[in-house]
Design a protein around this motif. Sequence first.
Motif, PDB file in Angstrom:
ATOM      1  N   SER A 264     -12.000   1.851   0.758  1.00 51.55           N
ATOM      2  CA  SER A 264     -13.287   2.303   1.276  1.00 51.55           C
ATOM      3  C   SER A 264     -13.825   1.174   2.155  1.00 51.55           C
ATOM      4  CB  SER A 264     -14.263   2.605   0.149  1.00 51.55           C
ATOM      5  OG  SER A 264     -13.794   3.680  -0.639  1.00 51.55           O
TER       6      SER A 264
ATOM      7  N   THR B 293      -8.902   0.252  -4.390  1.00 52.00           N
ATOM      8  CA  THR B 293      -8.473   0.749  -5.692  1.00 52.00           C
ATOM      9  C   THR B 293      -6.976   0.514  -5.736  1.00 52.00           C
ATOM     10  OG1 THR B 293     -10.215   2.415  -5.669  1.00 52.00           O
ATOM     11  CG2 THR B 293      -8.399   2.763  -7.213  1.00 52.00           C
TER      12      THR B 293
ATOM     13  N   HIS C 129       0.853  -1.179   0.000  1.00 56.37           N
ATOM     14  CA  HIS C 129       0.000   0.000   0.000  1.00 56.37           C
ATOM     15  C   HIS C 129       0.890   1.231   0.000  1.00 56.37           C
ATOM     16  CE1 HIS C 129       0.774   0.206   4.347  1.00 56.37           C
ATOM     17  NE2 HIS C 129       0.463  -1.086   4.370  1.00 56.37           N
TER      18      HIS C 129
ATOM     19  N   GLN D 108      -6.194   3.180  -2.490  1.00 60.64           N
ATOM     20  CA  GLN D 108      -7.377   3.714  -1.815  1.00 60.64           C
ATOM     21  C   GLN D 108      -8.179   2.564  -1.238  1.00 60.64           C
ATOM     22  OE1 GLN D 108     -10.120   5.811  -4.349  1.00 60.64           O
ATOM     23  NE2 GLN D 108     -11.145   6.778  -2.632  1.00 60.64           N
TER      24      GLN D 108
ATOM     25  N   THR E 235     -10.475  -1.350  -9.595  1.00 55.05           N
ATOM     26  CA  THR E 235     -11.202  -1.416  -8.333  1.00 55.05           C
ATOM     27  C   THR E 235     -11.742  -2.825  -8.138  1.00 55.05           C
ATOM     28  OG1 THR E 235     -11.851   0.895  -8.552  1.00 55.05           O
ATOM     29  CG2 THR E 235     -13.125  -0.430  -7.026  1.00 55.05           C
TER      30      THR E 235
END
Length: 83
Positions: free
Chosen positions: A80, A64, A8, A78, A55
């Motif tokens: 969520s 993402t 990440h 990213q 995604t």
Amino acid sequence: MADWHWEHDPDDFLNGLAPEATAEVGRLAQEVATRASMVFLDGASYNGPGPGLRTESRGQVMITYLTDVRGERIVVVQVSWFG
């Protein structure tokens, strides 16, 4: 099948997420990395275009990511969490 992995960016990206969210991100990202290793069999010697920003979602998490084929990794950019 190469030893693909996930990362990440930035390094503190997952700080502040609930432990269950972090675990789910790890499971999903590793699944995506494993799948990429089966699609891009050439790995480091791959010469084609990269697949771009993508995604993937499962359950309460959506990531993402970019696929770095030559680096044999996916980079999550990213997250969520809907939990």
